[in-house]
Structure formats: C-alpha cells, structure tokens
Design a protein around this motif. Structure first.
Motif, PDB file in Angstrom:
ATOM      1  N   SER A   6       0.843  -1.577  -0.207  1.00 46.10           N
ATOM      2  CA  SER A   6      -0.220  -0.263  -0.067  1.00 46.10           C
ATOM      3  C   SER A   6       0.846   1.426  -0.023  1.00 46.10           C
ATOM      4  CB  SER A   6      -1.251   0.035   1.730  1.00 46.10           C
ATOM      5  OG  SER A   6      -1.852  -1.146   1.406  1.00 46.10           O
ATOM      6  N   PRO A   7       0.651   2.550  -0.633  1.00 46.32           N
ATOM      7  CA  PRO A   7       0.802   3.357  -0.522  1.00 46.32           C
ATOM      8  C   PRO A   7       1.673   3.914   0.653  1.00 46.32           C
ATOM      9  CG  PRO A   7      -1.190   4.021  -0.907  1.00 46.32           C
ATOM     10  CD  PRO A   7      -0.855   2.442  -1.477  1.00 46.32           C
ATOM     11  N   ASN A   8       2.559   4.582   1.373  1.00 44.28           N
ATOM     12  CA  ASN A   8       2.940   5.293   2.492  1.00 44.28           C
ATOM     13  C   ASN A   8       3.464   6.782   1.940  1.00 44.28           C
ATOM     14  OD1 ASN A   8       3.802   5.807   4.530  1.00 44.28           O
ATOM     15  ND2 ASN A   8       5.225   4.645   4.900  1.00 44.28           N
ATOM     16  N   ARG A   9       2.614   7.622   2.135  1.00 43.33           N
ATOM     17  CA  ARG A   9       3.170   8.907   1.489  1.00 43.33           C
ATOM     18  C   ARG A   9       4.186   9.613   3.021  1.00 43.33           C
ATOM     19  NH1 ARG A   9      -1.812   7.828  -0.537  1.00 43.33           N
ATOM     20  NH2 ARG A   9      -1.694   7.773  -2.954  1.00 43.33           N
ATOM     21  N   GLU A  10       4.274   9.020   4.138  1.00 46.45           N
ATOM     22  CA  GLU A  10       4.802   9.835   4.926  1.00 46.45           C
ATOM     23  C   GLU A  10       5.655   8.879   5.105  1.00 46.45           C
ATOM     24  OE1 GLU A  10       2.562   9.264   7.814  1.00 46.45           O
ATOM     25  OE2 GLU A  10       0.653  10.913   7.515  1.00 46.45           O
ATOM     26  N   GLN A  11       6.633   8.180   3.956  1.00 48.07           N
ATOM     27  CA  GLN A  11       7.772   7.703   3.885  1.00 48.07           C
ATOM     28  C   GLN A  11       8.890   9.081   3.282  1.00 48.07           C
ATOM     29  OE1 GLN A  11       8.727   4.957   5.537  1.00 48.07           O
ATOM     30  NE2 GLN A  11      10.906   5.856   4.567  1.00 48.07           N
TER      31      GLN A  11
END
Length: 236
Positions: free
Chosen positions: A28-33
């Motif tokens: 799943s996308p993790n845009r806080e990485q």
C-alpha cells in the motif's frame, strides 16, 4: 450394568469449521515515508527535448540591455540578481507551450521537469516572473516575437494553436455587414474616398471655423428663409 453415575446427553454434532482465508498481502502507498533521491536536473530531460533547444537559443541572444540594469556587480555589495537568461527562457518556452500566466508558469517551475531544468536551481516565483515581463515589456515582446519566428522558420518548433487575449465589445454593424469578401475589401476604399471628400468640402473661413453648411440658418439659405416665412405667417 452401566458404570456411569449420571445419564449423559447424546453427543451433538458440531459443524466442521473451515479455515479462514488469510488476508491478501499487498504493498500500500505510504506517502509519509521519507525518501532521499540522488537525482540531477540534467538527467531529467532527454537530449532532444525542446527545452534544451530553447536554452541553447537564449544563450545566443544579446541580452546586454537586461544585464546593464542589474545593480549588483562583481566586487560590490548587494545580493546577486537572477540571470536574465532564466526568465527569458521560461517565458519563451511557456509561450511555445501556450502558457501566458505568471502564476501558471510559477506552478510549472515546481511541478514540471522541463521548467525545473530551465530554472536550474534558480528560485523564481510569480512576482519575479510578472515583474520581468512588465519591466522589460518592449524588449521582451520584440525578442520573443523574433525568437519564435526564427525557431518556426528553421522548423525547430511549431505552434499548434495561437490564442489572442482580448475584450469583447458590442459592434453597431448590421447583421448583413461584410458577408461577402468583396464588400470587406471595398470598405477601406470607400472610407478613403469619404475622407477625401470631407477634407475637400471643409472650406475654412479666415477665422478658422468651418463654413456653414448650405441651407443652414447661419448661411442664410433656404432653411432660414422658410423659417422666416413661417414666423411671419404666425405673426399675421
């Protein structure tokens, strides 16, 4: 003989439990990485990109009038100014792409690789882009026109769509005006003939005023005579 002390209930058949299917394993996308990317601007565009052609063209332009207006010089005080080649290249490339707004150009400098490559790490915003266009409006208009014409003449770029910004005004022409090409072409000739006729008929008196029109009251023509006759009849 039964050895049990109590009567046991009959055994109950329990339904056989099916094993639950494990959940699907996905990424799943993790845009806080946080990411650390080692990317240089030079590798963002291919060698034959049009932005490179525009920059090469701008570097050959004579921008001496723009450099002469910069107050900060080598060995003196003051913050270094933005190289005029940067906004010149941005506006030229934006014109070729059909972009005419300083705010839209500012947004593209942050989002589009071609505009980021033209900036080359030099910070710009919509204020500086708009000021550059307003402060050097004559030079920029002349240079952009010549530059686009030169690029089109060599076949380096093509303008797929040209738009002109203007204001709609209400016209007093009739519905049947200039429906034929011959009428539109004859209109300037009729206008010129009317102008020459007006100049020839505008005979001036020594005082500098235009001579009164024939038949007017000031000229004592038939109009004044008729008015006098009506007045005399009313008095009688």
């Amino acid at each position: 003989m039964n050895d049990t002390l109590f009567l046991l209930p009959p055994p109950v058949e329990r339904p056989q439990q099916t094993e639950a299917r494990p959940a699907a394993r996905v990424v799943s996308p993790n845009r806080e990485q946080l990411e650390l990317r080692a990317v240089d601007l030079e590798s963002l565009l291919p060698a034959d990109h049009r932005a490179r052609l525009v920059w090469d063209f701008v570097t050959r332009l004579d921008l001496t009038p723009l450099y002469e207006k910069i107050g900060s010089v080598e060995g003196g005080a003051g913050r270094p100014a933005t190289d005029p080649r940067v906004p010149m290249a941005l506006w030229l490339y934006a014109t070729l792409e059909g972009v005419g707004s300083a705010r839209a150009l500012d947004r593209l400098c942050d989002e589009h690789d071609a505009y980021r490559w033209l900036c080359g790490g030099v910070g710009v915003n919509h204020h500086s882009l708009a000021d550059f266009r307003v402060e050097h409006v004559e030079f920029l208009d002349r240079t952009l026109t010549t530059s686009i014409a030169s690029l089109m003449a060599t076949g380096a770029v093509t303008l797929e769509r040209v738009a002109q910004d203007g204001v709609r005004v209400r016209a007093s022409a009739g519905a049947a005006s200039f429906r034929r090409r011959s009428e539109a072409r004859a209109a300037p000739r009729r206008r010129d003939r009317a102008g020459r006729g007006a100049e020839a008929g505008a005979a001036r008196r020594p005082g500098g005023d235009l001579a009164p029109a024939p038949g007017s009251a000031a000229a004592g023509g038939s109009g004044a005579t008729a008015a006098g006759r009506r007045g005399a009849g009313a008095a009688a």
